[in-house]
Design a protein around this motif. Structure first.
Motif, PDB file in Angstrom:
ATOM      1  N   GLU A  27     -88.479 -27.270 -53.104  1.00  0.00           N
ATOM      2  CA  GLU A  27     -88.181 -28.613 -53.195  1.00  0.00           C
ATOM      3  C   GLU A  27     -89.469 -29.565 -52.844  1.00  0.00           C
ATOM      4  O   GLU A  27     -90.272 -29.367 -52.049  1.00  0.00           O
ATOM      5  N   HIS A  81     -86.156 -36.328 -52.589  1.00  0.00           N
ATOM      6  CA  HIS A  81     -86.498 -34.880 -52.631  1.00  0.00           C
ATOM      7  C   HIS A  81     -85.788 -34.465 -53.823  1.00  0.00           C
ATOM      8  O   HIS A  81     -84.887 -34.851 -54.681  1.00  0.00           O
ATOM      9  N   HIS A  83     -83.583 -30.900 -55.719  1.00  0.00           N
ATOM     10  CA  HIS A  83     -82.806 -29.701 -55.802  1.00  0.00           C
ATOM     11  C   HIS A  83     -83.364 -28.799 -56.765  1.00  0.00           C
ATOM     12  O   HIS A  83     -82.891 -29.075 -57.900  1.00  0.00           O
ATOM     13  N   SER A  91     -76.611 -32.166 -49.833  1.00  0.00           N
ATOM     14  CA  SER A  91     -76.089 -30.896 -49.149  1.00  0.00           C
ATOM     15  C   SER A  91     -75.574 -31.662 -47.645  1.00  0.00           C
ATOM     16  O   SER A  91     -75.778 -32.603 -47.327  1.00  0.00           O
ATOM     17  N   ASP A  94     -78.638 -32.413 -46.011  1.00  0.00           N
ATOM     18  CA  ASP A  94     -79.115 -33.738 -46.501  1.00  0.00           C
ATOM     19  C   ASP A  94     -78.240 -34.892 -45.594  1.00  0.00           C
ATOM     20  O   ASP A  94     -79.065 -35.859 -45.123  1.00  0.00           O
TER      21      ASP A  94
HETATM   22 ZN   LIG Z   1     -81.087 -32.001 -50.739  1.00  0.00          ZN
END
Ligand SMILES: [Zn+2]
Length: 134
Positions: A27, A81, A83, A91, A94
Motif C-alpha cells: 500500500e 492510500h 488497495h 476497509s 480505514d
Molecule cells: Zn484501505
C-alpha cells in the motif's frame, strides 16, 4: 454518491496512480493539500508498515509533511492510500483510522475499473464523493 464533488487537479490524480503502481504490491499513502476546496498538490509519504493491506505514516513524517503544507500556504484537504489488489472501498480499519473529519479520503486501486474513488467519513460511516478532475 455524495452531495458535493471533490475537486482535484489532473496532475495530482496522475501522481497518486503512479505512486500506487510504484509501491505495488504494498500500500502507498500520502497527504493531499490545496486551497479553496481544490486539491492541487500531493505529498507522498512512507508507509511505515510496508504492508499490502494497511498503512501508517509515522508521527515525525506526518508532522513534517503538515509543516511543509503550511509553509507552501496550502491547507491539508485529504489523505490517499492504495488497495493494491482489492477494490477501492474503505476497509473497517480505514473507517476506524479516519481521524480527520474535514478530509477527503482517496483510495487508489491500480487494477480496478475505477482506479480512484473518494470518500468522506461522518461518524465513522463512509460516504462516496464524486470526483471532479480539473
Ligand atoms: Zn484501505
Amino acid at each position: 454518491m455524495g452531495p458535493h464533488p471533490v475537486k482535484i487537479r489532473a496532475a495530482v490524480v496522475d501522481r497518486m496512480l503512479c505512486h500506487a503502481r510504484v509501491e505495488w504490491p504494498l500500500e502507498c499513502c500520502g497527504l493531499l493539500a490545496g486551497t479553496d476546496g481544490m486539491i492541487t498538490a500531493a505529498f507522498p509519504a512512507t508507509n511505515a508498515l510496508a504492508s499490502p493491506c494497511e498503512f501508517f505514516v509515522d508521527a515525525a513524517e506526518l508532522i513534517g509533511t503538515l509543516r511543509r503544507i503550511r509553509e507552501s500556504d496550502l491547507k491539508h484537504l485529504g489523505i490517499y492510500h492504495s488497495h493494491p489488489d482489492t477494490e477501492n472501498v474503505p476497509s473497517a480499519r480505514d473507517a476506524a483510522m479516519a481521524f480527520y473529519p474535514s478530509c477527503t479520503y482517496f483510495i487508489v486501486s491500480p487494477h480496478s475499473i475505477r482506479p480512484l474513488r473518494a470518500f468522506e467519513f461522518v461518524n465513522g460511516k463512509a460516504a462516496e464523493l464524486d470526483i471532479e478532475v480539473v
